[in-house]
Design a protein around this motif. Structure first.
Motif, mmCIF file in Angstrom:
data_model
loop_
_atom_site.group_PDB
_atom_site.id
_atom_site.type_symbol
_atom_site.label_atom_id
_atom_site.label_comp_id
_atom_site.label_asym_id
_atom_site.label_seq_id
_atom_site.Cartn_x
_atom_site.Cartn_y
_atom_site.Cartn_z
ATOM 1 N N ASP A 133 -6.820 -3.156 -2.297
ATOM 2 C CA ASP A 133 -6.742 -3.130 -3.881
ATOM 3 C C ASP A 133 -6.437 -4.713 -4.103
ATOM 4 N N ALA A 187 0.873 -1.047 -0.097
ATOM 5 C CA ALA A 187 0.140 -0.013 -0.155
ATOM 6 C C ALA A 187 1.082 1.238 -0.046
ATOM 7 N N GLY A 188 0.503 2.351 -0.608
ATOM 8 C CA GLY A 188 1.263 3.554 -0.776
ATOM 9 C C GLY A 188 2.153 3.733 -1.967
ATOM 10 N N ASN A 209 3.169 3.457 -5.773
ATOM 11 C CA ASN A 209 2.341 3.731 -7.055
ATOM 12 C C ASN A 209 2.880 2.688 -8.231
ATOM 13 N N LYS A 230 -3.733 1.150 -2.726
ATOM 14 C CA LYS A 230 -4.290 1.302 -1.171
ATOM 15 C C LYS A 230 -4.664 -0.007 -0.984
ATOM 16 N N ASP A 231 -4.682 0.174 0.581
ATOM 17 C CA ASP A 231 -5.043 -1.323 1.230
ATOM 18 C C ASP A 231 -6.541 -1.451 0.694
#
Ligand code: MF3
Ligand code: CO
Length: 289
Positions: free
Chosen positions: A130, A73-74, A76, A127-128
């Motif tokens: 996905d 997460a976080g 790109n 993100k969390d």
């Protein structure tokens, strides 16, 4: 021109045709006479070609391993592209997607309701919760490999987890259904039946493909057909098993701005795994996963 029985075999083995692929050709011809779609000689990989394709696949799988180590997460999706580009280059390969029919990046990253051909971008931040498909393809000395995996970011809902798992099961069941002298439709039926039994749908318009000497070779491989349909599978054929499984409708659309990114029509999630496989005398060998 017809090959004489004492001529050198078309496969390049150096053996006489009658001691090499004559029986093989006769067996294929019998299916053709029954009205089946049968493979052409240029779809049959030689052992030398298979060995080169496996070297390409080693890079392809190393890329996916490296992505799996880093993805979180976080992050790109451009960072995923960077990992694939760097890993491929370091190992002497070329990312097959880069500039392929105008595709701008080295890998496809398809998040949630993106079905396939997602374009990596600094603006797409994982993100969390996905789910993301990373579809990696490599060229090494002109030989092609192609496979994809799903990654789950942080805490993924039970619903989405099940979609990802069932889609993997579809590929594994499809793989187990690959046997020489049966049909691509036999494999396809196993895949769509498993997806449908779980309440999901399989994308019809986009499928798998022959691969190895080119990125996309014949045959086109669908996952919505049924037993006995589509092309006969014979030893030496190489293709991908890569069904796109949707939680909701099978309907899809393509982004009009970039003409690449494919989404589910209803906005529900889609999952995909991809194996590159070789048809063998016994069944199938996984070349890249
Ligand atoms: N890797 C995809 C496949 O499985 C093809 C992507 S085409 C690209 O066939 F240009 F988007 F890379
Ligand atoms: Co593919």
């Amino acid at each position: 021109m017809k090959l004489g029985r004492n001529d050198a075999c078309w496969c390049g083995s150096g053996r006489k045709y009658k001691q090499c692929h004559e029986r093989f050709d006769k067996r294929i011809e019998a299916f053709a006479l029954q009205g089946h779609i049968v493979p052409h000689h240029d779809m049959i990989k030689t052992p030398e070609q298979v060995a080169k394709i496996k070297e390409s696949a080693a890079i392809n799988m190393a890329c996916l391993d490296a992505v799996g180590e880093a993805i979180c997460a976080g992050m790109n999706t451009q960072e995923i592209d960077d990992i694939v580009y760097e890993t491929t280059k370091k190992m002497g390969g070329i990312p097959a997607p880069l500039n392929y029919e105008g595709f701008p990046k080295s890998v496809c990253t398809s998040v949630n309701d993106q079905v396939c051909h997602g374009i990596p971008s600094k603006d797409v931040i994982l993100k969390d919760g996905d789910i993301v498909n990373v579809d990696c393809s490599t060229i090494l000395d002109g030989y092609f490999s192609d496979s994809s995996r799903m990654f789950m970011i942080g805490n993924v809902s039970e619903e989405k987890k099940r979609l990802v798992e069932v889609t993997k099961e579809c590929c594994d069941l499809g793989l187990a259904a690959v046997k020489p002298w049966t049909f691509l439709g036999d494999m396809a039926q196993v895949i769509h039946e498993h997806a449908e039994k779980n309440g999901y749908s399989v994308v019809r318009e986009i499928g798998g493909h022959g691969v190895g000497l080119e990125f996309h070779e014949e045959p086109w491989v669908g996952y919505c057909s049924n037993a006995g349909e589509d092309m006969l599978m014979v030893p030496g054929m190489m293709f991908t098993i890569e069904p796109m499984v949707n939680m909701g409708t099978a309907q899809i659309f393509t982004d009009k701005e970039n003409n690449w990114e494919v989404y589910t029509m209803d906005g529900m999630p889609s999952a995909q795994w991809e194996y590159q496989i070789l048809v063998t005398e016994e069944g199938a060998e996984v070349i890249s996963y």
